[in-house]
Design an enzyme around this catalytic site. Structure first.
Site, PDB file in Angstrom:
ATOM      1  N   ASN A 110       8.662  96.653   8.995  1.00 22.75           N
ATOM      2  CA  ASN A 110       7.213  96.816   9.026  1.00 22.75           C
ATOM      3  C   ASN A 110       6.724  97.890  10.004  1.00 22.75           C
ATOM      4  O   ASN A 110       5.706  98.527   9.759  1.00 22.75           O
ATOM      5  CB  ASN A 110       6.569  95.470   9.385  1.00 22.75           C
ATOM      6  N   TYR A 143       3.371 111.186   7.661  1.00 19.55           N
ATOM      7  CA  TYR A 143       3.271 109.783   7.261  1.00 19.55           C
ATOM      8  C   TYR A 143       3.520 109.645   5.763  1.00 19.55           C
ATOM      9  O   TYR A 143       4.296 108.793   5.322  1.00 19.55           O
ATOM     10  CB  TYR A 143       1.884 109.251   7.632  1.00 19.55           C
ATOM     11  N   LYS A 175       6.611 107.632   3.844  1.00 19.92           N
ATOM     12  CA  LYS A 175       6.312 106.480   2.995  1.00 19.92           C
ATOM     13  C   LYS A 175       6.815 106.701   1.561  1.00 19.92           C
ATOM     14  O   LYS A 175       7.262 105.753   0.900  1.00 19.92           O
ATOM     15  CB  LYS A 175       4.815 106.153   3.028  1.00 19.92           C
ATOM     16  N   ASP A 187      13.058  99.192  20.728  1.00 19.09           N
ATOM     17  CA  ASP A 187      12.521 100.529  20.487  1.00 19.09           C
ATOM     18  C   ASP A 187      13.095 101.046  19.176  1.00 19.09           C
ATOM     19  O   ASP A 187      14.294 101.294  19.074  1.00 19.09           O
ATOM     20  CB  ASP A 187      12.917 101.446  21.650  1.00 19.09           C
TER      21      ASP A 187
END
Length: 255
Positions: free
Chosen positions: A92, A160, A164, A65
């Protein structure tokens, strides 16, 4: 140069290995001669990846997790118990929120994305550093999954996009701090690989001008092969950033 001689008996760890980019990359690394630790939330999906890779090489399924620091620590401990070293970490695993106006994103949604997309890669990188600096032969490589979102946002993707962009900073800091230990770090920025995560693009996705349009995608194997290229450089070379994207997707230019 063959991948076999370049990566014989080398150990890779892939997070989010149960689907999409993670699965495709794990299989490509197996074909390139790596032993691959398959990490992710769902044991059934990881086992599917392992079964698909049986013909190519040795893999180890380790459910983990990415939002739990103890689970991450156990992942690396298990890797060391099984293989005794680590040559490649592919950070990833990633999640987003549903498309939401920035002001409607809840704190819980924000924190879930930060925990998975930023804190987890940082913790994984810490564990990899500790292993790679002490092992013999010393060093290794860390590859972070950035995104086109590390360069340009989509509408309604604040959490997001922010994580990133932050991964780019983590990549640069890791590359710098890794020099002392022969640890190389690079980032792959992916645009519209055909995976479950991008399935909705075929039916139309919101554009910055308010319109909705279907976006071109590319075969995910293009990404997997790019990661293998990055992973199989000698440690005196580093692919710091690579962008692999669908040729006709909206990014270059203005839409």
């Amino acid at each position: 140069m063959t991948h076999g001689t370049q990566s014989g008996n080398r150990i890779a760890l892939v997070t989010g290995a149960g689907s999409g980019v993670g699965r495709a990359t794990a299989l490509a690394l197996l074909k390139a001669g790596f032993c691959v630790v398959l990490a992710g939330r769902r044991a059934d999906k990881l086992n599917e990846t392992a079964k698909a890779g049986e013909a190519f090489g040795k893999s180890l399924v380790v459910p983990a997790d990415m939002t739990d620091p103890d689970s991450i620590a156990q992942l690396f401990a298990t890797t060391m118990e099984a293989f005794g070293r680590l040559d490649l970490l592919f950070n990833n695993a990633g999640v987003g929120t549903p498309p939401l106006p920035l002001e409607d994103v809840s704190l819980a949604q924000w924190q879930a994305v930060v925990d998975t997309n930023l804190t987890a890669p940082f913790l994984c990188t810490q564990h990899a550093f500790r292993i790679m600096k002490e092992q013999s032969p010393r060093g290794g490589r860390i590859i972070n999954n950035g995104s086109i979102s590390a360069h340009a946002p989509r509408p309604f993707s604040a959490a997001y996009t922010a994580t990133k962009h932050a991964i780019t900073g983590l990549t640069k800091a890791t590359a710098l701090d890794g020099r002392a230990y022969d640890i190389a770090c690079g980032q792959i920025d992916i645009g519209n690989a055909a995976t479950e995560m991008t399935e909705r693009m075929t039916g139309g996705i919101l554009q910055p001008n308010g319109s909705t349009m279907a976006e071109p995608r590319m075969n995910v194997d293009n990404v997997a092969e790019a990661v293998v290229y990055m992973a199989t450089r000698s440690l005196d070379a580093n692919v710091l950033f690579m962008t692999v994207m669908a040729t006709k997707m909206p990014f270059v230019g203005r839409g």
